[in-house]
Structure formats: C-alpha cells, structure tokens
Design a protein around this motif. Structure first.
Motif, PDB file in Angstrom:
ATOM      1  N   ASN A 103       0.811  -1.107  -0.009  1.00 37.45           N
ATOM      2  CA  ASN A 103      -0.033   0.057  -0.031  1.00 37.45           C
ATOM      3  C   ASN A 103       1.074   1.194   0.150  1.00 37.45           C
ATOM      4  N   ALA A 104       1.153   1.707  -1.218  1.00 29.31           N
ATOM      5  CA  ALA A 104       2.289   2.709  -1.345  1.00 29.31           C
ATOM      6  C   ALA A 104       1.970   4.138  -1.705  1.00 29.31           C
ATOM      7  N   PRO A 105       2.492   4.959  -0.723  1.00 30.69           N
ATOM      8  CA  PRO A 105       2.380   6.402  -0.984  1.00 30.69           C
ATOM      9  C   PRO A 105       3.137   6.932  -1.852  1.00 30.69           C
ATOM     10  N   LEU A 106       2.263   7.620  -2.812  1.00 28.16           N
ATOM     11  CA  LEU A 106       3.337   8.224  -4.096  1.00 28.16           C
ATOM     12  C   LEU A 106       3.704   9.622  -3.841  1.00 28.16           C
ATOM     13  N   TYR A 107       4.830  10.063  -4.027  1.00 27.52           N
ATOM     14  CA  TYR A 107       5.400  11.315  -3.517  1.00 27.52           C
ATOM     15  C   TYR A 107       6.176  12.273  -4.797  1.00 27.52           C
ATOM     16  N   ILE A 108       6.100  13.409  -4.479  1.00 22.24           N
ATOM     17  CA  ILE A 108       7.252  14.396  -5.248  1.00 22.24           C
ATOM     18  C   ILE A 108       8.361  14.269  -4.230  1.00 22.24           C
ATOM     19  N   ALA A 109       9.597  14.049  -4.751  1.00 12.85           N
ATOM     20  CA  ALA A 109      10.629  13.919  -4.049  1.00 12.85           C
ATOM     21  C   ALA A 109      11.998  14.652  -4.929  1.00 12.85           C
ATOM     22  N   TYR A 110      12.927  15.136  -4.302  1.00 13.49           N
ATOM     23  CA  TYR A 110      14.112  15.868  -4.949  1.00 13.49           C
ATOM     24  C   TYR A 110      15.240  14.941  -4.877  1.00 13.49           C
ATOM     25  N   SER A 111      16.292  14.975  -5.517  1.00  9.61           N
ATOM     26  CA  SER A 111      17.532  14.407  -5.357  1.00  9.61           C
ATOM     27  C   SER A 111      18.336  14.972  -4.258  1.00  9.61           C
ATOM     28  N   LEU A 112      19.063  14.216  -3.685  1.00  8.29           N
ATOM     29  CA  LEU A 112      19.904  14.612  -2.273  1.00  8.29           C
ATOM     30  C   LEU A 112      20.636  15.894  -2.679  1.00  8.29           C
ATOM     31  N   GLN A 113      21.128  16.079  -3.695  1.00 10.86           N
ATOM     32  CA  GLN A 113      22.169  17.091  -3.969  1.00 10.86           C
ATOM     33  C   GLN A 113      21.286  18.561  -4.407  1.00 10.86           C
TER      34      GLN A 113
END
Length: 241
Positions: A202-212
């Motif tokens: 049951n997966a929440p889908l996100y906006i995410a950024y690269s660590l850099q």
C-alpha cells in the motif's frame, strides 16, 4: 543608538530570492502522467506545475522517461525532482521527500483465459513469471521478498504487452494502471482477472528531490505543496484525472 545598514545588506533584504539552477523534473508513463502533442501532461503533472509555480520556481523542465532512467537521474544528479515515487523504508534516506500526492494499492493480474494460473496466495505466486519495471517499487519489493522469476521491462507498455503475449503470467498493477494499459493497447479489460492484493505494498506516491538539491528549493516546494493540499487543490485535480 544608530543602526547602520550597508548597501550589500540592504540589497539582501529587499532583493527577492532568485532560483539558482534549472530544476529537471522527471517522471514515467502512468495513469497520472503522459505525453500529448509533445508535452508531458496528466493530473500529477498539473499538481507538480502548480506547486513549482506557487513556490516561484519558474525555471524547470519536465521530461518523461523509462522509470529506471528517471530514478537514476534522481539518485545521482543535482536539482532533479521525481514524481510519482513510492516512499518506502529502503528509499527513505535516498531522496528529499516533498509531498504525498496520492496512495495506491497493487494487485496481481493475469489473463482471464489462463485458467491454469491459480496461485493460492502471494507466496504461491513465486512459481510464476511476474513482469516488473526496472528499479520500480514492485521490482524492489518482490526482490526483497525472495521472488526470483521476475521479468524486467523498461516501460509499463512493454510489460503489459508481455502479459498479452503470454511471455509472463502475472503483472502487479493498480486498478488505474490496468484500465490505462487496456485503453492504450485497445484490449478488453474484462479479459483481465485480478487475483491477489499485495497488502504490504500500500504505497504512498510522492514528489521528491535528489539529495544534491539545495534545501531551500526543497523547503519552498514543500511549503507550496502543503498550501495546495490544504486548499483542496491536489485532491480536486486527482479526482478528475
């Protein structure tokens, strides 16, 4: 007591924040994203565009790639925003998580005509060839659970066509994935059968950024997304995708 402000300090106080680098926005083909007339569109794409504009991050480029390429870019390059990416414990430290767009549930599908394929439960499904996308959350999850008969594809379309051509027996998809693939392939969805639910996915889908990516960029995006979420904009857009 007099307060002296240097010219440099004054400019710092009155000059608006300037975006330093172009943001490279990457995604894959999903029910929430696609390409029309050479432009990346879809409900999730609209959410990302509204978020970046609200954050006054106007310098961005959106591109659609096979998932493995988009994922690799977000893992290794600066100023990369990836969506929609499942947030899992294994990925927690790999990205700067910005906002939960939606939540999905995956199921194992087969062709209804394949009456010989009848797994009793998810563990019994190990004995069948299962189609997955490279580095997708389903690929990573099933691998971690000891599934070895995984057939890896670059795109969802390729994966679905392998199912139709009997090159694989099972495909983990959401209901939305199944409907979208049937429509794109002009396949009668009533000829698909949903067998089992992957309860642990049951997966929440996100906006995410690269660590850099600079923290200020991430925080501006997070704040803008939360505002849109609180205003009901995100749910309204996704409800009409």
């Amino acid at each position: 007591m007099r307060l002296y402000i240097t010219a440099a300090a004054f400019l710092f106080l009155v000059t608006p924040w300037l975006q330093a680098e172009t943001i490279h926005v990457v995604t894959e083909q999903t029910p929430y994203t696609g390409v029309r007339d050479g432009k990346v569109v879809g409900a999730a794409t609209k959410v990302v565009e509204l978020t970046l504009n609200r954050a006054e991050l106007k310098d961005y480029r959106i591109n659609l790639y096979p998932w493995a390429r988009a994922y690799d870019m977000a893992m290794h390059q600066p100023n990369v925003l990836i969506f929609l990416i499942a947030r899992t414990p294994e990925r927690e430290a790999l990205f700067k998580w910005t906002g939960e767009v939606t939540n999905v549930q995956y199921h194992l599908y087969k062709l209804k005509s394949r009456t010989d394929i009848q797994p009793k439960d998810v563990q019994d499904a190990r004995r069948y060839n299962i189609g997955v996308l490279r580095n997708d959350v389903r690929h990573q999850y099933l691998t971690s659970q000891g599934f070895t008969r995984l057939v890896v594809s670059a795109t969802s379309r390729d994966n679905f066509h392998k199912l139709l051509n009997n090159q694989i027996q099972l495909v983990p998809m959401t209901d939305g994935d199944a409907a979208a693939e049937c429509e794109q392939s002009r396949f009668d969805c009533s000829q698909l059968e949903k067998l089992l639910t992957l309860d642990r996915m049951n997966a929440p889908l996100y906006i995410a950024y690269s660590l850099q990516t600079p923290d200020e960029t991430v925080e501006r995006t997070r704040k803008a997304f939360l505002q849109l979420k609180a205003e009901g904009v995100v749910d309204k857009i996704l409800g009409t995708h």
